[in-house]
Scaffold this motif. Sequence first.
Motif, mmCIF file in Angstrom:
data_model
loop_
_atom_site.group_PDB
_atom_site.id
_atom_site.type_symbol
_atom_site.label_atom_id
_atom_site.label_comp_id
_atom_site.label_asym_id
_atom_site.label_seq_id
_atom_site.Cartn_x
_atom_site.Cartn_y
_atom_site.Cartn_z
ATOM 1 N N GLY A 69 0.775 -1.239 0.000
ATOM 2 C CA GLY A 69 0.000 0.000 0.000
ATOM 3 C C GLY A 69 0.799 1.277 0.000
ATOM 4 N N LYS A 70 2.119 1.162 -0.097
ATOM 5 C CA LYS A 70 2.963 2.351 -0.099
ATOM 6 C C LYS A 70 3.119 2.925 -1.512
ATOM 7 C CE LYS A 70 3.815 1.870 4.277
ATOM 8 N NZ LYS A 70 3.164 2.774 5.272
ATOM 9 N N THR A 71 3.467 4.214 -1.564
ATOM 10 C CA THR A 71 3.850 4.859 -2.816
ATOM 11 C C THR A 71 5.363 4.945 -2.801
ATOM 12 O OG1 THR A 71 1.809 6.163 -2.870
ATOM 13 C CG2 THR A 71 3.633 6.925 -4.247
ATOM 14 N N ALA A 72 6.018 4.095 -3.585
ATOM 15 C CA ALA A 72 7.468 3.935 -3.490
ATOM 16 C C ALA A 72 8.198 4.722 -4.572
ATOM 17 C CB ALA A 72 7.830 2.455 -3.589
ATOM 18 N N GLY A 103 -0.060 -2.979 -12.927
ATOM 19 C CA GLY A 103 1.214 -2.504 -12.419
ATOM 20 C C GLY A 103 1.139 -2.130 -10.959
ATOM 21 N N LEU A 104 2.299 -1.880 -10.364
ATOM 22 C CA LEU A 104 2.370 -1.483 -8.959
ATOM 23 C C LEU A 104 2.748 -0.011 -8.839
ATOM 24 C CD1 LEU A 104 4.153 -4.605 -7.406
ATOM 25 C CD2 LEU A 104 1.696 -4.152 -7.668
ATOM 26 N N ASN A 105 2.517 0.539 -7.667
ATOM 27 C CA ASN A 105 2.677 1.973 -7.460
ATOM 28 C C ASN A 105 4.141 2.326 -7.135
ATOM 29 O OD1 ASN A 105 1.397 4.433 -7.576
ATOM 30 N ND2 ASN A 105 0.917 4.488 -5.391
ATOM 31 N N VAL A 106 4.997 2.100 -8.120
ATOM 32 C CA VAL A 106 6.431 2.333 -7.974
ATOM 33 C C VAL A 106 6.862 3.420 -8.956
ATOM 34 C CG1 VAL A 106 8.742 1.332 -8.190
ATOM 35 C CG2 VAL A 106 6.869 -0.027 -7.214
#
Length: 318
Positions: A69-72, A103-106
């Motif tokens: 759940g982080k914004t990395a 996709g992921l929040n990277v």
Amino acid sequence: MTLTDMRSEYGKTLVELGSTDQSVVVLGADTTSSLKTAGFGREFPGRFFNMGIAEANLVSVSAGLAISGKTAFASTYAIFLPGRAVDQIRNAVCYPTRNGKSGLNVKLVVSHGGLTVGADGGSHQQLEDIAIMRAIPNMRVLIPADTFAVRALVRTMAAEYGPFYMRMARSKTPTVHSESTKFVPGRGITVRDGSDCTIASCGITVHMAIEAADMLDKEGISCRVLDMFSVKPIDGPLLEKAARETGRIVTCEEHNILGGMGSAVAEAVSERHPVQVRRIGVDDTFGESCRDSEVYMLLEKHGITAANIARIAKGMIH
């Protein structure tokens, strides 16, 4: 001419984001001082991770934090991302689906792209990253021209879900935009209007394009200047409009002409309204070492100058 530092603006903006958004985490790969992200670590040590010289791990841990759940925001030099971690970027960041979203929040943010790395030499002059990253599904690719763009795009990346790749310059750059400029992924910016030719540029070449337009204006040639900071998605409608109204397009970038911004422009134009497109950049070769004071000579060798942009544009018209 006011010169400003993209990396410093990046670090400053991250701290501002971190103070209002607890989900923001920042990761580095033993380049946190150079990327100016160490300030985030001093302010928020529990949300800052220096992974050392282990770029594949940097991306994998960023993906894990994003899954939670982080914004990395993960940062190092352009030669190492994607250079050492294409597998992890493709399969750990862009391929997965989370909560129905692709996709992921990277957010992969790099500096030291292109020839202006200078003394680090050809092994560290990343000239292929735009081509690599824009070919990966779900990845968006941004190349800011100045600190106004950096500040706005970092905030945009934090606010919009999904993978991003943003490439900053190592050297200080002139400001070409203002606080009021709107930066929207997928939309280019018309920096200057013109009717005889279009110059599409990104990163450090936007200022060169403006200078080239000034040179040509003195000869009675009207050049439109576009900042194509969003290489993926590319602004097809803006390019179609430029092709229809000016009849010819010159592109200039600090990257290999194969697969870079110029290629993205040529692809979009050829499908929408084919006109002649001339690409300026590194022509399918590696860079080479030079002193910092000689970087301008390296750019000249590859034609990445205002004078050469003007020469090419003029040759297309006459």
